[in-house]
Enzyme design. Structure first.
Site, mmCIF file in Angstrom:
data_model
loop_
_atom_site.group_PDB
_atom_site.id
_atom_site.type_symbol
_atom_site.label_atom_id
_atom_site.label_comp_id
_atom_site.label_asym_id
_atom_site.label_seq_id
_atom_site.Cartn_x
_atom_site.Cartn_y
_atom_site.Cartn_z
ATOM 1 N N GLU A 162 -18.024 -6.754 29.009
ATOM 2 C CA GLU A 162 -19.320 -6.325 29.604
ATOM 3 C C GLU A 162 -20.296 -5.931 28.249
ATOM 4 O OE1 GLU A 162 -19.622 -3.628 33.028
ATOM 5 O OE2 GLU A 162 -18.092 -4.771 33.810
ATOM 6 N N LYS A 187 -4.059 -13.219 32.154
ATOM 7 C CA LYS A 187 -5.007 -12.353 32.157
ATOM 8 C C LYS A 187 -4.696 -10.879 32.563
ATOM 9 C CE LYS A 187 -9.043 -10.347 33.141
ATOM 10 N NZ LYS A 187 -10.472 -10.651 32.873
ATOM 11 N N LEU A 216 -8.845 -0.812 17.866
ATOM 12 C CA LEU A 216 -8.224 0.287 17.150
ATOM 13 C C LEU A 216 -9.084 1.477 17.169
ATOM 14 C CD1 LEU A 216 -5.191 0.077 16.273
ATOM 15 C CD2 LEU A 216 -6.002 -0.284 13.816
ATOM 16 N N CYS A 267 -12.478 -3.160 34.753
ATOM 17 C CA CYS A 267 -11.361 -4.147 34.275
ATOM 18 C C CYS A 267 -10.184 -3.251 34.020
ATOM 19 C CB CYS A 267 -11.576 -4.978 33.435
ATOM 20 S SG CYS A 267 -12.739 -6.273 34.055
HETATM 21 C C1 UDX Z 1 -12.454 -5.901 29.019
HETATM 22 C C2 UDX Z 1 -11.866 -7.052 27.924
HETATM 23 O O1 UDX Z 1 -11.842 -6.801 26.909
HETATM 24 C C3 UDX Z 1 -12.055 -8.356 28.628
HETATM 25 O O2 UDX Z 1 -11.574 -9.615 27.762
HETATM 26 C C4 UDX Z 1 -11.988 -8.730 30.182
HETATM 27 O O3 UDX Z 1 -12.335 -9.716 30.603
HETATM 28 C C5 UDX Z 1 -12.554 -7.325 30.834
HETATM 29 O O4 UDX Z 1 -11.853 -6.044 30.260
HETATM 30 P P1 UDX Z 1 -14.815 -4.525 29.116
HETATM 31 O O5 UDX Z 1 -13.745 -3.618 29.730
HETATM 32 O O6 UDX Z 1 -15.719 -5.277 29.772
HETATM 33 O O7 UDX Z 1 -13.697 -5.894 28.601
HETATM 34 O O8 UDX Z 1 -15.070 -4.045 27.409
HETATM 35 P P2 UDX Z 1 -14.322 -3.824 26.176
HETATM 36 O O9 UDX Z 1 -15.196 -4.035 25.137
HETATM 37 O O10 UDX Z 1 -12.990 -4.245 26.484
HETATM 38 O O11 UDX Z 1 -13.903 -2.150 26.500
HETATM 39 C C6 UDX Z 1 -13.153 -1.198 27.325
HETATM 40 C C7 UDX Z 1 -13.303 0.258 27.113
HETATM 41 O O12 UDX Z 1 -12.131 0.351 25.828
HETATM 42 C C8 UDX Z 1 -14.430 0.730 26.734
HETATM 43 O O13 UDX Z 1 -14.155 1.990 27.528
HETATM 44 C C9 UDX Z 1 -14.429 0.900 25.413
HETATM 45 O O14 UDX Z 1 -15.390 1.913 25.215
HETATM 46 C C10 UDX Z 1 -13.166 1.238 25.086
HETATM 47 N N1 UDX Z 1 -12.596 0.875 23.769
HETATM 48 C C11 UDX Z 1 -12.864 -0.377 23.072
HETATM 49 C C12 UDX Z 1 -12.037 2.171 22.750
HETATM 50 O O15 UDX Z 1 -12.172 2.995 23.229
HETATM 51 N N2 UDX Z 1 -11.662 1.669 21.436
HETATM 52 C C13 UDX Z 1 -11.934 0.614 21.100
HETATM 53 O O16 UDX Z 1 -11.427 0.285 19.770
HETATM 54 C C14 UDX Z 1 -12.473 -0.679 21.814
#
Ligand code: UDX
Length: 426
Positions: free
Chosen positions: A150, A199, A245, A255
């Protein structure tokens, strides 16, 4: 190619609009009539960068249309039907397949069995078989999971790391290759069960990585290390990699939390009890608590304390607040009697639906600060990074900032006289 996409939420609408941009004729179906009415006017009911522009231009070009009646699908004789309906978490943690089943029933009633039915929704391994049973033996069913983030979904659609096709049928594989022929990336063809597991495994892997780096950040807090330095040096090892990371106050979204629990549940249903999966979510919830503890430690009494909050969305680039750590933090502070003034550049409306009048919604990030003691930054919006810190120092009654994403320039903030708290930053 004529294509039907059932479900117009984050996944279905991106899929439908972007397939139209690839040149296909796409009919998007959703049972929510008011949503369909808005989409027909070119209004996307959520914020996703570039999506509304694509929806509008593809509608104008005549390649994209919307309906609430699946029976209209018969008129375009689709070669492929994507199922992109929600698979929410049910009470026991399993994925709830009721919308998928209803959509399958609608397909049987409305569409010829020559159409290939493709499951785009995130579903437990074995669901393709179930859908085939629901549809009856004439239909062919394949799995084609999405990996869209997203906030970056459109760019992820056109530049994917891979396309996964779950089928044992040459015809189904060829149809899906044709669907995505405008996209250049690696294609992995495997059984439907393997595609479905891929997935869940991808999301569980990524979530486990976040919980692990968050655990390391918690250790850094105890041993006096700096997690940013550790992240940089860890990420330089190509076996570890430097993406995904970043430690913080926990992850959220529609998700990860749902899919991690659903994989655990699916494994147990098949007789295997995983040991590593449930702790991913335990660590994640604990992370929010650890962040809150820093606030409780700094301010002895939370009752009547005024905080400004920047960021409600679970991630920058979206207005989605589902499972957002920001909302968990806000609810806990409210329970302790804090007064909160919140701002998010895109997630004010969705935040208001959840928080109602329990907090004050400020018209701008600077307005949110007025009359508050300390600032909490909970989403990585870029505009927060370049805030006018000298002015902010004058607005907060105590110069205290809690950075739930470890993303602000802490050294610069300290130079301006702020006390700054993050996770694992010494
Ligand atoms: C995720 C997957 O990345 C995607 O491939 C799948 O289709 C759906 O789920 P999404 O949840 O939309 O996508 O966003 P993403 O960018 O993955 O972030 C998920 C959460 O992890 C967020 O709350 C983000 O802030 C957090 N995050 C991400 C961290 O805390 N640290 C990071 O280094 C990266």
């Amino acid at each position: 190619m004529n294509i039907v996409v059932i479900g117009t939420s984050y996944v279905g609408l991106v899929q439908g609009a972007c397939l139209a941009r690839l040149g296909h004729s796409v009919l998007c179906v959703d049972i929510d009539e008011s949503k369909v009415a808005r989409l027909r006017e070119g209004v996307v009911p959520f914020f996703e960068p570039d999506l509304e522009e694509i929806v509008r231009s593809e509608m104008q070009a005549g390649r994209l249309s919307f309906t609430s009646k699946i029976t209209e699908a018969v008129m375009i004789q689709p070669a492929v039907i994507f199922l992109a309906v929600g698979t929410p978490q049910s009470e026991n943690g399993a994925a709830d397949l009721q919308y998928l089943k209803a959509a399958a029933r609608d397909i049987v009633a409305a569409v010829q069995s020559t159409a290939l039915v493709v499951i785009k929704s995130t579903v437990p391994p074995g669901t393709s078989k179930k859908v085939k049973e629901w549809l009856g033996s004439d239909f062919e069913v394949a799995s084609n999971p999405e990996f869209l983030r997203e906030g970056k979904a459109v760019s992820d659609f056109f530049n994917p790391d891979r396309i996964v096709i779950g089928t044992t049928s040459d015809r189904a594989e060829q149809l899906l290759r044709d669907v995505y022929s405008g996209i250049f990336t690696q294609v992995f063809v495997m059984s439907p069960e393997s595609a479905e597991l891929t997935k869940y495994a991808a999301n569980t892997f990524l979530a486990s990585r976040l919980s692990l780096i968050n655990e390391v950040a918690n250790i850094a807090d105890h041993v006096g290390a700096n997690i940013k330095d550790v992240e940089a040096a860890l990420g330089a090892d190509p076996r570890i990699g430097n993406q995904f990371l970043r430690a913080g106050a926990g992850f959220g979204g529609s998700c990860f939390p749902k899919d991690v629990l659903a994989l655990d549940h699916a494994a147990r249903e098949h007789g295997y009890a995983p040991k590593l999966i449930a702790p991913i979510m335990e660590v994640n919830l604990g992370q929010t608590e650890r962040f809150l503890q820093k606030i409780y430690n700094r301010f002895d009494n939370i009752e009547g304390r005024k905080f400004s909050v920047w960021g409600l969305a679970f991630n920058a680039g979206t207005d989605d607040v589902r499972e957002s750590p920001a909302l968990r933090i806000i609810e806990k502070l409210l329970e302790r009697g804090a007064e909160l003034c919140v701002f998010d550049p895109y997630a004010m409306a969705s935040g208001r639906l959840v928080l109602g009048d329990k907090v004050t919604f400020a018209p701008s990030m600077m307005d949110a600060l007025i009359g508050t003691d300390a600032l909490l930054v909970l989403t990585e919006w870029e505009e927060f990074l370049y805030a006018p810190w000298n002015t902010i120092a004058e607005l907060l009654s105590e110069r205290v900032i809690f950075d739930g994403k470890n993303f602000l320039p802490h050294k610069d903030l300290r130079d301006v006289g702020f006390e700054v708290f993050g996770i694992g930053l010494n």
